[in-house]
Design an enzyme around this catalytic site. Structure first.
Site, mmCIF file in Angstrom:
data_model
loop_
_atom_site.group_PDB
_atom_site.id
_atom_site.type_symbol
_atom_site.label_atom_id
_atom_site.label_comp_id
_atom_site.label_asym_id
_atom_site.label_seq_id
_atom_site.Cartn_x
_atom_site.Cartn_y
_atom_site.Cartn_z
ATOM 1 N NE ARG A 1 54.461 54.034 44.120
ATOM 2 C CZ ARG A 1 54.136 54.882 45.132
ATOM 3 N NH1 ARG A 1 53.691 54.567 46.124
ATOM 4 N NH2 ARG A 1 55.126 55.783 44.870
ATOM 5 C CG HIS B 1 58.849 57.780 47.172
ATOM 6 N ND1 HIS B 1 58.113 57.137 47.156
ATOM 7 C CD2 HIS B 1 59.193 58.278 48.191
ATOM 8 C CE1 HIS B 1 57.143 56.988 47.950
ATOM 9 N NE2 HIS B 1 57.543 57.849 48.494
ATOM 10 C CE1 TYR C 1 50.117 56.634 54.552
ATOM 11 C CE2 TYR C 1 49.510 58.124 52.779
ATOM 12 C CZ TYR C 1 49.848 56.977 53.389
ATOM 13 O OH TYR C 1 51.227 56.200 52.693
HETATM 14 C C1 FCB Z 1 53.298 59.288 52.263
HETATM 15 C C2 FCB Z 1 54.841 59.560 51.323
HETATM 16 C C3 FCB Z 1 55.681 58.287 51.808
HETATM 17 C C4 FCB Z 1 55.252 57.566 53.578
HETATM 18 C C5 FCB Z 1 53.981 57.731 53.603
HETATM 19 C C6 FCB Z 1 53.736 57.824 55.079
HETATM 20 O O1 FCB Z 1 53.516 61.005 51.977
HETATM 21 O O2 FCB Z 1 54.838 58.934 50.299
HETATM 22 O O3 FCB Z 1 57.287 58.168 51.815
HETATM 23 O O4 FCB Z 1 56.604 58.043 54.277
HETATM 24 O O5 FCB Z 1 54.042 58.813 53.886
#
Ligand code: FCB
Length: 463
Positions: free
Chosen positions: A78, A122, A313
């Site tokens: 990706r 992005h 995350y």
């Molecule tokens: C996400 C982003 C990615 C990267 C990670 C750690 O929010 O999509 O670009 O910075 O965090």
């Protein structure tokens, strides 16, 4: 208990990156400036004055980076396409040299047996579009639809599946509400039109992709929301936060309506457009600042998603507001390990998130792909904390699959250390260490671990 090796046969393994974080070469081959070039040049905007001007120099070193991916035995990669390489001002004629870079990249990936999974946006909006209002301007959505068509015409013969947007929630909040990311606007709740226009852009781009016979996904940042207590005030705050972070960018796509945003001051008047949003808790005008037009939600939901990309995350703990301007306050999550970025490590949050999505959306939920998950560490090479993070999250993912959630793949963030936005090069998320002085790449312990996992999973599922 099922574990990661029990993930279904055919489960896809990948890594993720994004254009501005790795490419560099910002002035090469006719690329136009993006909001991130301009933002990073502002004193104090990015730690230590770092920028993506060179980053990982991936624009020139992509063959070496693809070799690293080949070494992992990946199914997919990706990456994102920089809009301002393709259309330097975000509109009008195509810059052939810019598009040619992605053509070469895609061919090289296919030759290595790796399926390209591109993201069209992005966060690196062409600066010329930002000068006209960026995502606060409805026109940007139409420009995005046109850009999607141009790119798909060139690469759609080799790429069946496309991601429209990356984390529209984070882009709206960090870029337009708080001013921590490009374009650096601190509009608080007046940033909400950036949500609607990104979603509209998704709808228009999806239509263009679908017309060309291509599959459509989005990559949303999603989080389980934990109320700080069972008090009514904390529960209401958690609901309001969930509406903003999770539902605002997913309900319109899967259900064709906005969530209840009344906590943000958005009155249910949007029902005039066939929706019943409740954003009033955020003090937002009844019509998202007049930006929702009749028919928009139909357009946004008209092309069903072929897959939902989930970037996970950590969970978020929410309490009743302390600042009267917002209907929630973030509360700390104690008693768990933390990453170098100080993010809480809660692997089971991924299982909770995935089963929660299944419960919330039922049959409307398309198959899921984890499009980002990973952590930053301080270790140069021996990154045991990253191995623990990935192992824990993949086991939680396997548990969710065992509980009936349809998850098709996992793309870890990230292949290599890169420009972590406002943190500069100070947060390192890579399976591969990068020395930004020399551009030397060095695979970490987690690289070998991921390679073994992929091989072991394949061996087990082909038995
Ligand atoms: C996400 C982003 C990615 C990267 C990670 C750690 O929010 O999509 O670009 O910075 O965090």
């Amino acid at each position: 208990m099922p574990d990661r090796l029990d993930l279904p046969a055919g489960f896809r393994w990948g890594v993720s990156t994004a254009a501005y974080q790795i490419e560099g070469a910002v002035e090469e081959d006719g690329r136009g400036p993006s909001v991130w070039d301009v933002f990073a040049a502002r004193p104090g905007a990015v730690r230590e004055g770092h920028s993506g001007a060179v980053a990982c120099d991936h624009y020139h070193r992509y063959p070496e980076d693809i070799e690293l991916m080949r070494g992992l035995g990946l199914d997919g990669y990706r990456f994102s396409i920089a809009w301002s390489r393709v259309q330097p001002t975000g509109a009008g004629p195509v810059n052939p040299a810019g598009l040619a870079f992605y053509d070469r990249l895609v061919d090289a990936l296919l030759e290595a047996g790796i399926a390209p999974l591109p993201t069209l946006f992005h966060w690196d909006l062409p600066q010329a579009l930002e000068d006209a209002g960026g995502w606060l301007n409805r026109d940007t959505a139409y420009r995005f639809g046109e850009y999607a068509a141009v790119v798909a015409d060139r690469l759609g013969d080799r790429i069946p599946t496309w991601i429209t947007l990356n984390e529209p929630f984070v882009h709206m909040v960090y870029g337009y509400a708080l001013g921590i990311h490009a374009p650096g606007r601190a509009l608080m709740l007046d940033a909400l039109p950036a949500a609607h226009h990104q979603l509209l852009g998704h709808g228009l781009a999806s239509a263009a992709l679908r017309e060309r016979g291509l599959e459509v996904m989005i990559a949303n940042n999603l989080t389980p929301v934990w109320p700080a207590s069972s008090s009514d005030a904390d529960l209401a705050a958690a609901d309001a936060y969930d509406a903003l972070h999770n539902r605002l960018f997913t309900d319109p796509l899967l259900l064709g309506r906005y969530p209840d945003l009344s906590a943000y001051g958005v009155a249910p008047d949007l029902s005039a457009y066939g929706v019943a949003p409740d954003l009033s808790a955020y003090g937002v005008a009844p019509d998202l600042g007049g930006c929702v037009h009749d028919g928009d939600l139909k357009l946004i939901s008209a092309t069903p998603l072929d897959g939902l990309g989930v970037n996970y995350y950590n969970p978020t703990r929410i309490a009743a507001p302390t600042d009267p301007g917002l209907p929630f306050a973030e509360a700390p999550i104690d008693g768990v390990p933390r990453t170098a970025f100080d993010w809480p490590v809660v692997p089971d949050g991924l299982r909770e998130l995935l089963t929660g999505l299944r419960d919330r959306y039922g049959a409307a939920l398309p198959p899921i792909t984890i499009t980002e998950n990973g952590c930053s560490t301080t270790a140069a090479i021996d990154d045991q904390p990253r191995i623990d993070y990935l192992a824990g999250h993949l086991d939680a993912l396997a548990e969710a699959v065992a509980q009936g959630v349809d998850v098709r793949g996992y793309y870890t963030w990230s292949l290599m250390d890169n420009l972590e936005w406002a943190e500069g090069f100070n947060q390192r998320f890579g399976l591969v260490y990068v020395d930004f002085e020399t551009q030397r790449r060095a695979p970490r312990a987690s690289y070998a671990w991921y390679r073994h996992l992929i091989a072991a999973h394949r061996a087990r599922s082909s038995r």
